[in-house]
Design a protein around this motif. Sequence first.
Motif, PDB file in Angstrom:
ATOM      1  N   VAL A 184      27.865 104.858   7.004  1.00 55.11           N
ATOM      2  CA  VAL A 184      27.363 105.285   5.822  1.00 55.11           C
ATOM      3  C   VAL A 184      28.358 106.258   4.914  1.00 55.11           C
ATOM      4  CG1 VAL A 184      25.308 106.681   4.830  1.00 55.11           C
ATOM      5  CG2 VAL A 184      24.891 105.125   6.869  1.00 55.11           C
ATOM      6  N   TYR A 185      28.999 106.986   5.495  1.00 56.03           N
ATOM      7  CA  TYR A 185      29.949 107.894   4.746  1.00 56.03           C
ATOM      8  C   TYR A 185      31.282 106.981   4.174  1.00 56.03           C
ATOM      9  CZ  TYR A 185      33.338 111.919   3.891  1.00 56.03           C
ATOM     10  OH  TYR A 185      34.129 112.815   3.457  1.00 56.03           O
ATOM     11  N   PHE A 186      31.582 106.096   4.839  1.00 62.09           N
ATOM     12  CA  PHE A 186      32.580 105.035   4.489  1.00 62.09           C
ATOM     13  C   PHE A 186      31.942 104.284   3.216  1.00 62.09           C
ATOM     14  CE2 PHE A 186      34.290 100.841   4.156  1.00 62.09           C
ATOM     15  CZ  PHE A 186      35.551 101.026   4.220  1.00 62.09           C
ATOM     16  N   ALA A 187      30.960 103.886   3.465  1.00 62.98           N
ATOM     17  CA  ALA A 187      30.160 102.858   2.278  1.00 62.98           C
ATOM     18  C   ALA A 187      29.595 103.643   0.994  1.00 62.98           C
ATOM     19  CB  ALA A 187      28.998 102.382   3.023  1.00 62.98           C
ATOM     20  N   THR A 188      29.266 104.780   1.171  1.00 66.22           N
ATOM     21  CA  THR A 188      28.698 105.424   0.111  1.00 66.22           C
ATOM     22  C   THR A 188      29.566 106.686  -0.479  1.00 66.22           C
ATOM     23  OG1 THR A 188      27.440 107.017   1.277  1.00 66.22           O
ATOM     24  CG2 THR A 188      26.465 105.071   0.856  1.00 66.22           C
ATOM     25  N   GLN A 189      30.722 106.936   0.349  1.00 68.40           N
ATOM     26  CA  GLN A 189      31.432 108.259  -0.129  1.00 68.40           C
ATOM     27  C   GLN A 189      30.657 109.385  -0.314  1.00 68.40           C
ATOM     28  OE1 GLN A 189      35.075 107.297  -0.846  1.00 68.40           O
ATOM     29  NE2 GLN A 189      34.200 105.695   0.265  1.00 68.40           N
ATOM     30  N   SER A 190      29.483 109.532   0.373  1.00 70.55           N
ATOM     31  CA  SER A 190      28.674 110.567   0.161  1.00 70.55           C
ATOM     32  C   SER A 190      28.411 111.331   1.677  1.00 70.55           C
ATOM     33  CB  SER A 190      27.179 110.251  -0.510  1.00 70.55           C
ATOM     34  OG  SER A 190      26.492 111.124  -0.378  1.00 70.55           O
ATOM     35  N   LYS A 191      28.793 112.493   1.769  1.00 71.37           N
ATOM     36  CA  LYS A 191      28.629 113.325   2.820  1.00 71.37           C
ATOM     37  C   LYS A 191      27.225 113.556   3.311  1.00 71.37           C
ATOM     38  CE  LYS A 191      33.063 115.780   2.738  1.00 71.37           C
ATOM     39  NZ  LYS A 191      33.838 117.163   2.843  1.00 71.37           N
ATOM     40  N   TRP A 192      26.508 113.968   1.935  1.00 73.50           N
ATOM     41  CA  TRP A 192      24.947 114.085   2.137  1.00 73.50           C
ATOM     42  C   TRP A 192      24.272 112.965   2.699  1.00 73.50           C
ATOM     43  CZ3 TRP A 192      21.326 117.070   3.171  1.00 73.50           C
ATOM     44  CH2 TRP A 192      19.779 116.888   2.691  1.00 73.50           C
ATOM     45  N   GLU A 193      24.367 111.808   2.082  1.00 77.89           N
ATOM     46  CA  GLU A 193      23.940 110.608   2.573  1.00 77.89           C
ATOM     47  C   GLU A 193      24.294 110.461   3.873  1.00 77.89           C
ATOM     48  OE1 GLU A 193      21.819 108.472   0.956  1.00 77.89           O
ATOM     49  OE2 GLU A 193      21.711 109.797  -0.701  1.00 77.89           O
ATOM     50  N   ALA A 194      25.338 110.477   4.540  1.00 79.43           N
ATOM     51  CA  ALA A 194      25.673 110.364   5.851  1.00 79.43           C
ATOM     52  C   ALA A 194      24.843 111.277   6.907  1.00 79.43           C
ATOM     53  CB  ALA A 194      27.203 110.410   5.987  1.00 79.43           C
ATOM     54  N   PHE A 195      25.020 112.454   6.426  1.00 80.46           N
ATOM     55  CA  PHE A 195      24.491 113.544   7.258  1.00 80.46           C
ATOM     56  C   PHE A 195      22.983 113.490   7.034  1.00 80.46           C
ATOM     57  CE2 PHE A 195      22.310 117.730   7.636  1.00 80.46           C
ATOM     58  CZ  PHE A 195      22.922 118.155   8.650  1.00 80.46           C
ATOM     59  N   LYS A 196      22.145 112.674   6.023  1.00 83.23           N
ATOM     60  CA  LYS A 196      20.826 112.576   5.928  1.00 83.23           C
ATOM     61  C   LYS A 196      20.343 111.696   6.650  1.00 83.23           C
ATOM     62  CE  LYS A 196      19.228 110.943   1.964  1.00 83.23           C
ATOM     63  NZ  LYS A 196      18.757 110.750   0.633  1.00 83.23           N
ATOM     64  N   LEU A 197      21.025 110.475   6.640  1.00 85.59           N
ATOM     65  CA  LEU A 197      20.644 109.388   7.522  1.00 85.59           C
ATOM     66  C   LEU A 197      20.667 109.639   8.968  1.00 85.59           C
ATOM     67  CD1 LEU A 197      19.567 106.500   6.930  1.00 85.59           C
ATOM     68  CD2 LEU A 197      21.548 105.673   6.982  1.00 85.59           C
ATOM     69  N   ALA A 198      21.814 110.164   9.488  1.00 84.08           N
ATOM     70  CA  ALA A 198      21.823 110.563  10.853  1.00 84.08           C
ATOM     71  C   ALA A 198      20.808 111.464  11.241  1.00 84.08           C
ATOM     72  CB  ALA A 198      23.262 111.366  11.021  1.00 84.08           C
ATOM     73  N   THR A 199      20.525 112.555  10.450  1.00 84.00           N
ATOM     74  CA  THR A 199      19.420 113.360  10.859  1.00 84.00           C
ATOM     75  C   THR A 199      18.107 112.869  10.712  1.00 84.00           C
ATOM     76  OG1 THR A 199      20.748 115.300   9.739  1.00 84.00           O
ATOM     77  CG2 THR A 199      18.493 115.603  10.118  1.00 84.00           C
ATOM     78  N   LEU A 200      17.743 111.930   9.914  1.00 83.91           N
ATOM     79  CA  LEU A 200      16.379 111.376  10.003  1.00 83.91           C
ATOM     80  C   LEU A 200      16.291 110.538  11.381  1.00 83.91           C
ATOM     81  CD1 LEU A 200      16.323 110.440   6.169  1.00 83.91           C
ATOM     82  CD2 LEU A 200      14.797 111.911   7.524  1.00 83.91           C
ATOM     83  N   SER A 201      17.318 109.700  11.533  1.00 86.31           N
ATOM     84  CA  SER A 201      17.256 108.903  12.781  1.00 86.31           C
ATOM     85  C   SER A 201      16.850 109.751  13.873  1.00 86.31           C
ATOM     86  CB  SER A 201      18.526 108.094  12.996  1.00 86.31           C
ATOM     87  OG  SER A 201      19.656 108.987  13.513  1.00 86.31           O
ATOM     88  N   GLY A 202      17.401 111.064  13.889  1.00 93.10           N
ATOM     89  CA  GLY A 202      17.005 112.016  15.157  1.00 93.10           C
ATOM     90  C   GLY A 202      15.554 112.456  15.099  1.00 93.10           C
ATOM     91  N   PHE A 203      15.202 112.647  13.861  1.00 90.39           N
ATOM     92  CA  PHE A 203      13.650 112.818  13.703  1.00 90.39           C
ATOM     93  C   PHE A 203      12.655 112.104  14.165  1.00 90.39           C
ATOM     94  CE2 PHE A 203      15.002 116.099  10.433  1.00 90.39           C
ATOM     95  CZ  PHE A 203      14.286 117.299  10.900  1.00 90.39           C
ATOM     96  N   ALA A 204      13.024 110.818  14.754  1.00 94.49           N
ATOM     97  CA  ALA A 204      12.066 109.974  15.316  1.00 94.49           C
ATOM     98  C   ALA A 204      11.591 110.468  16.966  1.00 94.49           C
ATOM     99  CB  ALA A 204      12.695 108.573  15.661  1.00 94.49           C
TER     100      ALA A 204
END
Length: 285
Positions: A184-204
Amino acid sequence: MDSQVIVALALSLVGGLSTSLGALLVILSGAPSLKMLGLLQVILRCSNSLGFAAGLMLSISFFDLAHNAINSIGFLKGNLWFFAGIIFFAVVVTFIPEPQIAPASEGKRKKENGDEGGKDMMKKHRRQVFYSGIVTAIGISLHNLPEGMAVFLGSLKGLRVGLNLAFAIALHNIPEGVAVALPVYFATQSKWEAFKLATLSGFAEPLGVVVVAYLFPSSLNPEILEGLLGAVGGVMAFLTLHEMLPLAFDYAGQKQAVKAVFFGMAFMSASLYFLQISLPEDMSL
């Protein structure tokens, strides 16, 4: 029951938010690039974390959950519950999409061959990698849901079991956070998007606690609880042998991974002993 749910939620959050720690390893490592896609392999190869976590999970599955179920409800019933957990998760896994991440070497080859439309090719490559990150996040979320259920059921048995499960899950969730955040970080160049998606996957994981807390009554039959914990042992064993151990072989090599597995088993066995003598077996929440 309310206190049990709160403690189980807290323990599952520790495990679930470990994906955020994995994401931090990615976003603090520098600007993303094709070369950076090798970071996941480097982290896992250097740390042997998957092999170590696999040892933790196997130790809990066989020496704690399955062992206690057999002792409590008998050899036949304990094994039936254990293999029911294996069959259940084997069916679940068939519906979990497998991520396909294009290796960095593929991008290098295309660049060296002078393919026209380099920018368009890079955009296409980023879309593919982003899609792989989304698929990975979905797969990890589906895995984390039953893990949260396992933590809750373990917490019903006692704080000792819940702590053991939460610790093992937290450790193996770190590389899962890396696996989500990196593409996600590579594709979007966004640290926030990478952190957000990884965190959301953990909230499961805490979501799994909430789901199972409302599925089972507060006065759960002790025999059913032991059987469910035996089934959790089967789920953990299948997850370890089907996914974590093969990845550990790929990233760390067979000999190193096997050493890490036994080290993890020894470490968890020691922690089981020390928790057993420090916390009452039937410690209530």
